[in-house]
Design an enzyme around this catalytic site. Sequence first.
Site, PDB file in Angstrom:
ATOM      1  N   ASP A  20       0.827  -1.213   0.000  1.00 49.81           N
ATOM      2  CA  ASP A  20       0.000   0.000   0.000  1.00 49.81           C
ATOM      3  C   ASP A  20       0.861   1.263   0.000  1.00 49.81           C
ATOM      4  OD1 ASP A  20      -2.348   1.428  -0.052  1.00 49.81           O
ATOM      5  OD2 ASP A  20      -2.724   1.246   2.104  1.00 49.81           O
ATOM      6  N   HIS A  37       2.371   2.935  -8.899  1.00 51.45           N
ATOM      7  CA  HIS A  37       2.225   1.487  -9.151  1.00 51.45           C
ATOM      8  C   HIS A  37       3.440   0.979  -9.928  1.00 51.45           C
ATOM      9  CE1 HIS A  37      -1.733   1.939  -7.613  1.00 51.45           C
ATOM     10  NE2 HIS A  37      -2.239   2.539  -8.658  1.00 51.45           N
ATOM     11  N   LEU A 132      10.059 -21.078  -3.713  1.00 45.13           N
ATOM     12  CA  LEU A 132       9.045 -20.255  -3.058  1.00 45.13           C
ATOM     13  C   LEU A 132       7.733 -20.266  -3.851  1.00 45.13           C
ATOM     14  CD1 LEU A 132       9.621 -16.798  -1.512  1.00 45.13           C
ATOM     15  CD2 LEU A 132       7.990 -16.941  -3.371  1.00 45.13           C
TER      16      LEU A 132
HETATM   17  C1  IPE Z   1      -5.595  -2.695  -0.141  1.00 44.39           C
HETATM   18  O1  IPE Z   1      -5.208  -1.377  -0.294  1.00 44.39           O
HETATM   19  C2  IPE Z   1      -5.625  -3.394  -1.473  1.00 44.39           C
HETATM   20  C3  IPE Z   1      -4.329  -3.586  -2.128  1.00 44.39           C
HETATM   21  C4  IPE Z   1      -3.164  -3.262  -1.659  1.00 44.39           C
HETATM   22  C5  IPE Z   1      -4.403  -4.233  -3.414  1.00 44.39           C
HETATM   23  P1  IPE Z   1      -6.269  -0.205  -0.502  1.00 44.39           P
HETATM   24  O2  IPE Z   1      -5.478   1.052  -0.641  1.00 44.39           O
HETATM   25  O3  IPE Z   1      -7.196  -0.536  -1.613  1.00 44.39           O
HETATM   26  O4  IPE Z   1      -7.092  -0.229   0.862  1.00 44.39           O
HETATM   27  P2  IPE Z   1      -7.819   0.948   1.646  1.00 44.39           P
HETATM   28  O5  IPE Z   1      -8.729   1.608   0.675  1.00 44.39           O
HETATM   29  O6  IPE Z   1      -6.762   1.868   2.131  1.00 44.39           O
HETATM   30  O7  IPE Z   1      -8.517   0.259   2.759  1.00 44.39           O
HETATM   31  C1  IPE Z   2      -1.663   0.154  -3.347  1.00 45.09           C
HETATM   32  O1  IPE Z   2      -1.418   1.512  -3.415  1.00 45.09           O
HETATM   33  C2  IPE Z   2      -1.884  -0.467  -4.680  1.00 45.09           C
HETATM   34  C3  IPE Z   2      -3.252  -0.925  -4.925  1.00 45.09           C
HETATM   35  C4  IPE Z   2      -4.253  -0.837  -4.113  1.00 45.09           C
HETATM   36  C5  IPE Z   2      -3.505  -1.534  -6.205  1.00 45.09           C
HETATM   37  P1  IPE Z   2      -2.588   2.567  -3.446  1.00 45.09           P
HETATM   38  O2  IPE Z   2      -2.948   2.828  -4.855  1.00 45.09           O
HETATM   39  O3  IPE Z   2      -3.709   2.135  -2.578  1.00 45.09           O
HETATM   40  O4  IPE Z   2      -1.865   3.837  -2.828  1.00 45.09           O
HETATM   41  P2  IPE Z   2      -2.473   4.874  -1.794  1.00 45.09           P
HETATM   42  O5  IPE Z   2      -2.955   4.086  -0.622  1.00 45.09           O
HETATM   43  O6  IPE Z   2      -3.584   5.578  -2.508  1.00 45.09           O
HETATM   44  O7  IPE Z   2      -1.329   5.758  -1.462  1.00 45.09           O
HETATM   45 MG    MG Z   3      -4.070   2.375  -0.607  1.00 38.56          MG
END
Ligand code: IPE
Ligand code: IPE
Ligand code: MG
Length: 240
Positions: A20, A37, A132
Amino acid sequence: MKISDLDPSRVPTHIAAVMDGNGRWAEKRKLPRTEGHTAGEQSLMDVLEGADDLGVKWFTVFAFSTENWSRPPEEVQFLLNFNEKILLERQDELHERNVRIRFIGRRNRQVPKRLIRRMEEAENLTKKNTGLTFTIAFNYGGRAEIVDAVKQIVDTGMSSTRITEKTINRYLYDSTIPDPDLVIRTSGEYRVSNFLLWEIAYSELVFSEVLWPDFRRENLFTAIKEYQDRDRRYGGVSET
Ligand code: IPE
Ligand code: IPE
Ligand code: MG
């Protein structure tokens, strides 16, 4: 933190990670969220290699949640293409590393057919590998997984009196994956966000402030060190 700082006798068997903070990483740099990403791919490869070098046998990542469809369509489209691109570009390298690639999540009509084909190709290419196991949670939701398991159990006509925790386990997306010992979430968010709800009943949770695109194997080892300092009691009493 280095591998040599860790206790080799207490390496987690299964680590799961919520990658995240990609969007915030990009926003801090005044870049489009999607650049975050893209930058996260480096982190993933470095962390996977670090885990493999340490002897971790199972590594699961949250790549796309059932809730992520609610993001702007351009970002959703980017993530679908991006996951396909990573698979195409990295599967041979992972295969050479003896990594077995698996996917968990709903493979329904929401997911483009071409991406499903790529997932199956990667699984088939690497299915005999003995190193793994790298599981990618894609279009995954913990609640959806439990609902899908319950549906299948009901469809078997099994009597409710025979249903145990083992039965539920058997109908999860991949019943061969052991429960995670350690779950890591990056970016300073202290929540589970519907990841592996059934499986994490007794996992140790470690939260890191580092945004995923900045996360490297050293950060993984720091999280594992924190895990090794924990006392896992499983509802019992401490052994020491
Ligand atoms: C969780 O992260 C999903 C992934 C990392 C794929 P999100 O960014 O979507 O979750 P919330 O919205 O902070 O709960
Ligand atoms: C995690 O990073 C990746 C996915 C959920 C696919 P985010 O896109 O949620 O990044 P933030 O949380 O908005 O910074
Ligand atoms: Mg996120």
